[in-house]
Design a protein around this motif. Structure first.
Motif, PDB file in Angstrom:
ATOM      1  N   ASP A   1      14.399   3.758  18.433  1.00  0.00           N
ATOM      2  CA  ASP A   1      13.271   4.546  18.934  1.00  0.00           C
ATOM      3  C   ASP A   1      13.444   5.922  18.297  1.00  0.00           C
ATOM      4  OD1 ASP A   1      11.497   6.079  20.374  1.00  0.00           O
ATOM      5  OD2 ASP A   1      12.452   5.752  22.317  1.00  0.00           O
ATOM      6  N   THR A   2      12.626   6.205  17.298  1.00  0.00           N
ATOM      7  CA  THR A   2      12.849   7.406  16.481  1.00  0.00           C
ATOM      8  C   THR A   2      11.920   8.517  16.926  1.00  0.00           C
ATOM      9  OG1 THR A   2      11.230   6.716  14.815  1.00  0.00           O
ATOM     10  CG2 THR A   2      13.492   5.950  14.520  1.00  0.00           C
TER      11      THR A   2
ATOM     12  N   ARG B   1      -1.871  12.558  17.644  1.00  0.00           N
ATOM     13  CA  ARG B   1      -1.748  13.845  18.302  1.00  0.00           C
ATOM     14  C   ARG B   1      -3.093  14.538  18.360  1.00  0.00           C
ATOM     15  NH1 ARG B   1       2.934  17.440  15.768  1.00  0.00           N
ATOM     16  NH2 ARG B   1       2.080  19.421  16.458  1.00  0.00           N
TER      17      ARG B   1
ATOM     18  N   GLN C   1       8.453  14.611  14.331  1.00  0.00           N
ATOM     19  CA  GLN C   1       7.129  15.247  14.361  1.00  0.00           C
ATOM     20  C   GLN C   1       6.654  15.519  12.935  1.00  0.00           C
ATOM     21  OE1 GLN C   1       8.586  18.879  16.470  1.00  0.00           O
ATOM     22  NE2 GLN C   1       7.229  18.190  18.118  1.00  0.00           N
ATOM     23  N   THR C   2       5.373  15.767  12.791  1.00  0.00           N
ATOM     24  CA  THR C   2       4.833  16.179  11.490  1.00  0.00           C
ATOM     25  C   THR C   2       5.673  17.328  10.932  1.00  0.00           C
ATOM     26  OG1 THR C   2       2.627  15.581  12.265  1.00  0.00           O
ATOM     27  CG2 THR C   2       2.735  17.005  10.324  1.00  0.00           C
TER      28      THR C   2
ATOM     29  N   ASN D   1      -1.157  12.789  23.452  1.00  0.00           N
ATOM     30  CA  ASN D   1      -0.762  11.803  22.459  1.00  0.00           C
ATOM     31  C   ASN D   1      -1.494  10.499  22.792  1.00  0.00           C
ATOM     32  OD1 ASN D   1       0.660  10.016  20.804  1.00  0.00           O
ATOM     33  ND2 ASN D   1       2.493  11.298  20.917  1.00  0.00           N
TER      34      ASN D   1
ATOM     35  N   ASP E   1       7.905  19.483  23.202  1.00  0.00           N
ATOM     36  CA  ASP E   1       8.220  18.288  24.002  1.00  0.00           C
ATOM     37  C   ASP E   1       9.165  18.604  25.150  1.00  0.00           C
ATOM     38  OD1 ASP E   1       6.818  16.063  22.884  1.00  0.00           O
ATOM     39  OD2 ASP E   1       8.110  16.171  21.133  1.00  0.00           O
TER      40      ASP E   1
ATOM     41  N   ARG F   1       4.702  15.683  25.868  1.00  0.00           N
ATOM     42  CA  ARG F   1       4.392  17.061  25.516  1.00  0.00           C
ATOM     43  C   ARG F   1       4.344  17.925  26.776  1.00  0.00           C
ATOM     44  NH1 ARG F   1       4.231  18.087  19.882  1.00  0.00           N
ATOM     45  NH2 ARG F   1       3.294  20.024  20.577  1.00  0.00           N
TER      46      ARG F   1
ATOM     47  N   GLY G   1       6.306   7.604  17.442  1.00  0.00           N
ATOM     48  CA  GLY G   1       5.013   8.235  17.667  1.00  0.00           C
ATOM     49  C   GLY G   1       4.758   8.684  19.089  1.00  0.00           C
ATOM     50  N   GLU G   2       5.395   8.061  20.062  1.00  0.00           N
ATOM     51  CA  GLU G   2       5.176   8.411  21.470  1.00  0.00           C
ATOM     52  C   GLU G   2       6.300   7.768  22.254  1.00  0.00           C
ATOM     53  OE1 GLU G   2       1.972   6.059  23.132  1.00  0.00           O
ATOM     54  OE2 GLU G   2       1.823   5.012  21.247  1.00  0.00           O
ATOM     55  N   PRO G   3       6.470   8.189  23.502  1.00  0.00           N
ATOM     56  CA  PRO G   3       7.518   7.559  24.306  1.00  0.00           C
ATOM     57  C   PRO G   3       7.248   6.064  24.449  1.00  0.00           C
ATOM     58  CG  PRO G   3       6.709   9.572  25.360  1.00  0.00           C
ATOM     59  CD  PRO G   3       5.783   9.287  24.214  1.00  0.00           C
TER      60      PRO G   3
END
Ligand code: PRX
Length: 640
Positions: free
Chosen positions: A403-404, A518, A407-408, A513, A492, A507, A379-381
């Motif tokens: 750590d995946t 988002r 994005q939507t 974020n 990104d 971003r 979802g975020e860094p």
């Protein structure tokens, strides 16, 4: 390689390092062959013979276009042959003393049919858009699957969005049906879902003809005769076959924020999305038949679509559905739930990890985590410090952490290490998944090779890619394919190291974020300028210890109006009401002007730097119409 941590050894994994190397190469050299083979993970009515048919200039994307299938059949019915008695869903309610509900795949089948029949009774047919505004309960997942069963297109709106935001999303896709609940529950507090639906429909001109209401808390609510129906009154057990769907028939719309304008209805289709979520779930989480998977995301976000509803169920996995929040009744809730249901794979967001880390280790160590074998972040860094805590404390230093990044619009995971194949690098997402072709470019579009930092693009399509923005293909083209012609631009910034590992830096557009949610700065600005005292607003992100980014608003008032603490509080409430609690501003900075060029363009770079408390690098301010404003802005910076 000292920053790298070798993965643990295991006797059984879905992917070794050697297999990753071979399959990654094949996925690029023979994408159609590779993906047609992966497509066999699903049951097809007509198996596809065509792989990808796509172009990024002009933009048209299709995968498996001659295939026919139904994803509800794939998530539920087909498991009845060999997994009817396997647990599909374990519902952990908001109240830890409430009733845990366990559904086998056979139970889930019964529930999905009941829901699909209720939807049919309201008039839902193939292709109809159905808006879901639901708490995180079993019926949310069931409702998504019931839509898929009928070929209806679900549009889930997060239960934390306001009636205004809900109405906008109902109107944009011309949805005639809403599924909601009397109330939701989060952290012991009720959320007036049905009342919010009433407000949305009463105050806006929509075409909604039917609202299906699930009884959850039993609160006393008003039902509008002819429009609102209790689920229990319309549900029935009669036969309800799955609608055959072309692979490119729409599966769902999900609204997401961009740099400009209103949120966009990102459209995903059936076959490619199904193959992408099924395949990524299998490899990225290294799913084994006896795993208990838990993704803490709400179904209102893409993570809840791909790794609650679709990915796990397409793989016949057992999973936990969690209604609550990480800090209720105390900061040990995640770990208590892991112990209670013997969760083996846990997937959550950095914002939750950072918030729990701050509360100390004892909330974690009080609970047995021996069932865990894999931890994931999305979802975020994730900062290396939080990454290490996640692995060392909850993960006892023995489990792999992934750590995946995705994005939507990508439908599923795009960059990650695979848990038993790759060394981990804290703070780096890692390597491209099969078929993913990342490219870094500079602001002029020059391709950067080797170790570099630039803007992250993807040069080839993948099956899970969004196909369009609902009702506005031009906006899809403009947003994602016009910055660098012929490439999908992610929005990104990204660094690639000499080992080919990717680290997302955040971003590079006007999207922020906040706690993994988002948010378009333009949306918050539009909400602010609707207030009668506000003349102009400019919104930027700033680093926030827990949320990743916070919302910093520069506001100018109408002549004669004065800024005050009361007005700041009122503006915060105003934005919450317009958009929802997720958009609540952290800081309101009243100013007599915004830094503009002589041609009237707001210099957001300067506003960002001031909000970040980074004055040393303000850059050239000589082109400002009123250069003296900068000092006044620095002086007036709101610190908390
Ligand atoms: O900036 C990236 C960040 O979240 C954005 C996508 O947001 P959304 O569409 O809401 O999907 C979130 C869940 C998949 C990305 O453009 N992001 C997502 N995952 C990561 C990330 N940033 C860094 N690391 C990640 N693992």
């Amino acid at each position: 390689m000292s920053e790298f941590i070798e993965p643990p050894q295991t006797a059984k994994t879905n992917c070794t390092a050697a297999q990753y190397r071979a399959d990654y190469v094949r996925s690029l050299s023979d994408p159609d062959g590779f993906w047609l083979e992966q497509a066999k993970r699903l049951d097809w009515i007509d198996p596809p013979t065509i792989g990808g048919e796509w172009s990024f200039d002009p933009v048209e994307i299709k995968w498996f276009a001659d295939g026919t299938l139904n994803l509800c059949h794939n998530a539920v019915d087909r498991h009845l042959a060999d997994k009817a008695d396997k647990t599909a869903l374990i519902f952990e309610p908001d109240d830890p003393d409430g009733a845990v509900r366990t559904l086998t795949f056979a139970d889930l089948h019964v529930e999905v049919i009941r829901m699909a029949n209720a939807l049919k009774a309201m008039g839902v047919t193939k292709g109809a858009r159905v808006t879901l505004y639901m708490p995180m309960v079993v019926e949310g997942v069931v409702a998504m699957l019931a839509c898929a069963r009928l070929g209806a297109v679900h549009s889930v709106v997060f239960g934390g969005f306001s009636p205004e935001a809900l109405a906008g999303r109902i109107i944009d896709c011309d949805s005639h049906f809403v599924i909601t609940a009397d109330e939701g529950l989060r952290g012991g507090k009720p959320i007036a879902l049905n009342a919010n639906v009433d407000a949305a429909l009463d105050e806006h001109d929509t075409q909604v003809k039917g609202v299906l209401v699930i009884k959850h808390t039993g609160a006393d609510i008003t039902m509008k005769e002819g429009r609102d129906h209790w689920y229990a009154d319309l549900a029935s057990d009669e036969d309800c076959p799955c609608e055959p769907m072309n692979a490119e028939d729409p599966l769902f719309i999900l609204y997401t924020s961009g740099s400009t304008g209103k949120p966009k209805g990102v459209l995903h289709t059936t076959g490619g999305y199904g193959v992408w979520t099924a395949t990524t779930f299998h490899y990225v989480f290294d799913h084994q038949p006896d795993d208990v998977f838990w993704c803490s995301a709400d179904i209102g976000w893409i993570t809840g679509h791909s790794y609650v509803t679709y990915g796990p169920l397409l793989n016949g996995a057992t999973q936990v559905i969690f209604e609550g929040v990480p800090n209720y009744p105390d900061h040990g809730r995640f770990w208590a739930t892991i112990a209670r249901h013997k969760v083996s794979i846990f997937y959550t967001a950095p914002t939750a990890i950072r918030a729990l880390m701050r509360e100390g280790d004892s909330f974690v160590t009080a609970h047995d985590r021996s069932s865990l074998r894999l931890l994931g972040s999305v979802g975020e860094p994730i900062n290396p410090e939080a990454w290490r805590w996640y692995r060392d404390v909850p993960g006892e230093g023995r489990v792999p952490v992934i750590d995946t990044w995705w994005q939507t619009e990508t439908g599923g995971v795009m960059l990650t290490t695979l848990p038993y194949a790759h060394a981990m690098k804290p703070g780096s997402a890692g390597l491209p998944f099969f078929g993913v072709q990342p490219q870094l470019v500079d602001n002029e579009g020059q391709v950067l090779d080797g170790a570099a930092e630039g803007n992250l693009c993807l040069t080839a399509s993948w099956p899970g890619q969004a196909r369009t923005v609902y009702g506005d293909h031009d906006r899809f083209v403009q947003t994602y394919f016009s910055t660098y012609t012929g490439k999908y631009f992610t929005g990104d910034g990204c660094q690639r190291d000499e080992h080919g590992y990717y680290r997302i830096t955040g971003r590079v557009d006007d999207v922020i974020n906040v706690s993994g949610h988002r948010m378009g700065t333009a949306e918050v600005e539009s909400a602010l300028v609707l207030h009668p005292h506000v003349s102009e607003a400019a919104v930027v992100g700033f680093p926030h210890d827990i949320k990743g980014q916070g919302i910093y608003c520069y506001v100018t008032l109408n002549a004669g109006d004065e800024g005050s603490d009361d007005l700041a509080a009122e503006l915060r409430q105003w934005v919450r009401k317009e958009i929802g609690p997720v958009a609540t501003p952290d800081r309101i900075h009243f100013t007599d002007g915004l830094p503009k060029t002589r041609s009237g363009k707001i210099m957001r770079r300067i506003l960002r730097k001031i909000a970040e408390n980074d004055y040393g690098s303000l850059g050239d301010t000589s082109t400002l119409a009123d250069p003296s404003l900068v000092d006044r802005l620095i002086e007036g910076r709101v610190k908390s």
